[in-house]
Scaffold this active site. Structure first.
Site, PDB file in Angstrom:
ATOM      1  NE  ARG A   1      -2.274  -0.408   3.919  1.00  8.62           N
ATOM      2  CZ  ARG A   1      -2.209  -1.208   4.990  1.00  8.62           C
ATOM      3  NH1 ARG A   1      -1.180  -1.117   5.821  1.00  8.62           N
ATOM      4  NH2 ARG A   1      -3.151  -2.096   5.218  1.00  8.62           N
TER       5      ARG A   1
ATOM      6  CG  ASP B   1      -4.931  -1.194  16.235  1.00 11.30           C
ATOM      7  OD1 ASP B   1      -5.941  -1.162  16.959  1.00 11.30           O
ATOM      8  OD2 ASP B   1      -4.742  -2.081  15.380  1.00 11.30           O
TER       9      ASP B   1
END
Length: 454
Positions: free
Chosen positions: A176, A249
Site C-alpha cells: 500500500r 491502531d
C-alpha cells in the site's frame, strides 16, 4: 508524472519505534495488479514487471532508500479494550518517497511474513483479502475519501488455512502507498511505557513531516488530527461506507483511511448496519462511526497529555462535533454536485436527506446518482420536501456533463458483486470482472471530479 525522490525520514525516530525484520520467501511471485496511476506520482511507473516483482514481492530495497524492513511498534484499543500485544504483525515499512506535491509517502506491506508482533498468526494475507482491499481503496478514492492506495498485489503460491472463509485459500502479498503509517496507537504505546521524550520526538516528526508545522506543539498536532479525522468520519458517511474496525491502531494521524478488513458499503441509509460479523454490539456500525473516531481521538489526547496541559487539549476534542457537521455538509454537497449556501440552510438539507433516505425506499448510490446536480426527473412523494429545499441550490458547473451520468445504473460496491468478482478468480482464475470493475470505478471517479466532486 513525478521524479523518483527517495526518503528515509523514519530513521530519525530511532530504534525505539520499530524492529528490523525480514520478508517471507514466497514460492511463487505472480503479478496480479500494479497501480501505475499512483506509481507515476512517486516516479516508479517505469519499472518493468520483473523489476516490480523484485521490489514488491522479493522486497529488494529501492535505490537510496531504506536498507532494512521496519515493523512498526504500537499498541491500541481494540473494541475499546486496550491491547499492548500488537504492532506490525504481517507487514513492514520498506520505503519512503516524496510525491510531486512534496508529501512524504510510505510503501508498506500486508502479508509479507511474520514479525515479533505476529503472535500466533502466520504473517500472510489471503488473495481474497488483497482483492477486497483493492476494491475498497479504488471505490473510496473515486468517492473522494482520503485513503491509502493499493499499490501492488502479487500472488504468492501458498495455501492458507483460515477459520472465517473456505480453506485452503490462495495467498498474496499487498503493498500500500500511504501518507504515513503513524497511528494513534503509536502514541498510546509511548504513553503506556511512560516515554514522554519519545512522545515529544514523535510529535515533532508528525508535525514536520505530515503538516509542514515546525512548532513541535502537541496541542497543534491534536488540532491537525481532529480536523482530519472529522473529515474522515464525514467522508465515510457521505460515501455510505462502513470500515468495520475503527480501533485506535487503525486510525492514522494523517486521517487517511487504511487497513481494510471486513468493510462493507451499506445499500440503504441504515445507522445500525455493521460490516464485521464479530461486531455484535454495533460499536462500529454505519451511524456510530463518527462517535468511534472521536473516541479514538480522545485516546490520542490522553497520550499527548503526558506533554501538554489537558485544559489546552479539551477544547479541541469539543470542537469535533462541529467540525464533523461542516465536513459532512461539504462531502454530501460535493457528491450531489451542489454549491454550498448558508450553514443553516445546508444543515436543513442534510437533515432532510437523512430523513428521506432513512425510509430505505431508495439506495444511497441511486439517490446520489439521480439527484446529482439537484434536479431529478421524477421525485417520490417521500422526497418532496427535500426537492423543495434543493431547488434553491445551484449545481457546480459541469456537474452532470460526464457520460457516466447517463448510465442506466450507478456504480456501486455491494457485497454480492464483491463476492461474484472473487468467485470468478477463485473458481476460474478469471480476472476480467475485477479489471472491469476497477475501470468502472475509475470512470465514476472521473465523473465526480469533472463536476467538482471531491
Amino acid at each position: 508524472m513525478s521524479a523518483y525522490r527517495p526518503e528515509t525520514a523514519i530513521l530519525e525516530l530511532g530504534g525505539d519505534f520499530y524492529d528490523v525484520v525480514e520478508a517471507a520467501d514466497f514460492p511463487v511471485t505472480k503479478l496480479r495488479f500494479r497501480n501505475d496511476r499512483w506509481a507515476a506520482t512517486v516516479g516508479l511507473d517505469d519499472l518493468s514487471d520483473a523489476q516490480w516483482l523484485r521490489h514488491f514481492a522479493r522486497f529488494e530495497a529501492l535505490p537510496d532508500n531504506l536498507a532494512e524492513k521496519l515493523a512498526l511498534r504500537y499498541h491500541g484499543h481494540q473494541f475499546r479494550v486496550y491491547n499492548p500485544e500488537i504492532g506490525d504483525g504481517r507487514g513492514f515499512l520498506f520505503a519512503q518517497l516524496r510525491d510531486g506535491a512534496g508529501r512524504l509517502m510510505d510503501l508498506g506491506t500486508k502479508g509479507s511474513g511474520q514479525t515479533p508482533y505476529s503472535r500466533f498468526g502466520d504473517g500472510r494475507l489471503t488473495l481474497k483479502g488483497a482483492v477486497r482491499e483493492l476494491l475498497a481503496t479504488e471505490m473510496l478514492e473515486a468517492l473522494g475519501v482520503e485513503t491509502s492506495k493499493t499499490f501492488s498485489i502479487v500472488e504468492t503460491g501458498e495455501a492458507l488455512e483460515r477459520n472465517d472463509e473456505p480453506s485452503p485459500t490462495r495467498s498474496a502479498v499487498l503493498v500500500r502507498l500511504s501518507h504515513g503509517h503513524i497511528r494513534i496507537g503509536t502514541f498510546q504505546r509511548l504513553a503506556a511505557l511512560d516515554q514522554p521524550d519519545n512522545i515529544r520526538k514523535l510529535t515533532d516528526y508528525c508535525l514536520r513531516q505530515f503538516f509542514a508545522d515546525e512548532s513541535g506543539d502537541p496541542v497543534r498536532l491534536l488540532d491537525h488530527v481532529a480536523a482530519g479525522t472529522a473529515r474522515l468520519a464525514a467522508s465515510y458517511i457521505a460515501a455510505g461506507f462502513v470500515h468495520g474496525v475503527l480501533n485506535s491502531d487503525n486510525i492514522n494521524v494523517t486521517a487517511e483511511s487504511f487497513d481494510y478488513g471486513p468493510w462493507r458499503w451499506t445499500p440503504f441509509w441504515d445507522g445500525h448496519f455493521t460490516a464485521a460479523y464479530f461486531d455484535h454490539g454495533g460499536l462500529y456500525s454505519f451511524g456510530r462511526q463518527p462517535e468511534a473516531i472521536h473516541w479514538d481521538l480522545l485516546q490520542l489526547a490522553r497520550a499527548l497529555a503526558a506533554i501538554a496541559e489537558a485544559d489546552h487539549l479539551n477544547p479541541i476534542l469539543e470542537s469535533f462535533r462541529n467540525r464533523f457537521q461542516l465536513a459532512l455538509r461539504d462531502a454530501i454537497l460535493a457528491r450531489l454536485g451542489l454549491i454550498p449556501r448558508e450553514p443553516g440552510e445546508d444543515l436543513r438539507v442534510l437533515t432532510a436527506i437523512e430523513e428521506a433516505l432513512a425510509g430505505q425506499t431508495m439506495t444511497i448510490d441511486r439517490f446520489f446518482f439521480d439527484w446529482r446536480g439537484g434536479r431529478p426527473a421524477t421525485v417520490p412523494d417521500e422526497f418532496a420536501e427535500l426537492r423543495a429545499l434543493i431547488d434553491a441550490y445551484q449545481p457546480v458547473p459541469g456537474a452532470r456533463d460526464h457520460p457516466y451520468w447517463s448510465d442506466p445504473e450507478p456504480c456501486s460496491m455491494h457485497i454480492d458483486e464483491v463476492e461474484a468478482i472473487w468467485s470468478a478468480i477463485d473458481r476460474d482464475d478469471d480476472w476480467s470482472p475485477l479489471h472491469a470493475k476497477v475501470a468502472a470505478v475509475r470512470r465514476m471517479g472521473e465523473a465526480m471530479r469533472d463536476g467538482g466532486g471531491r
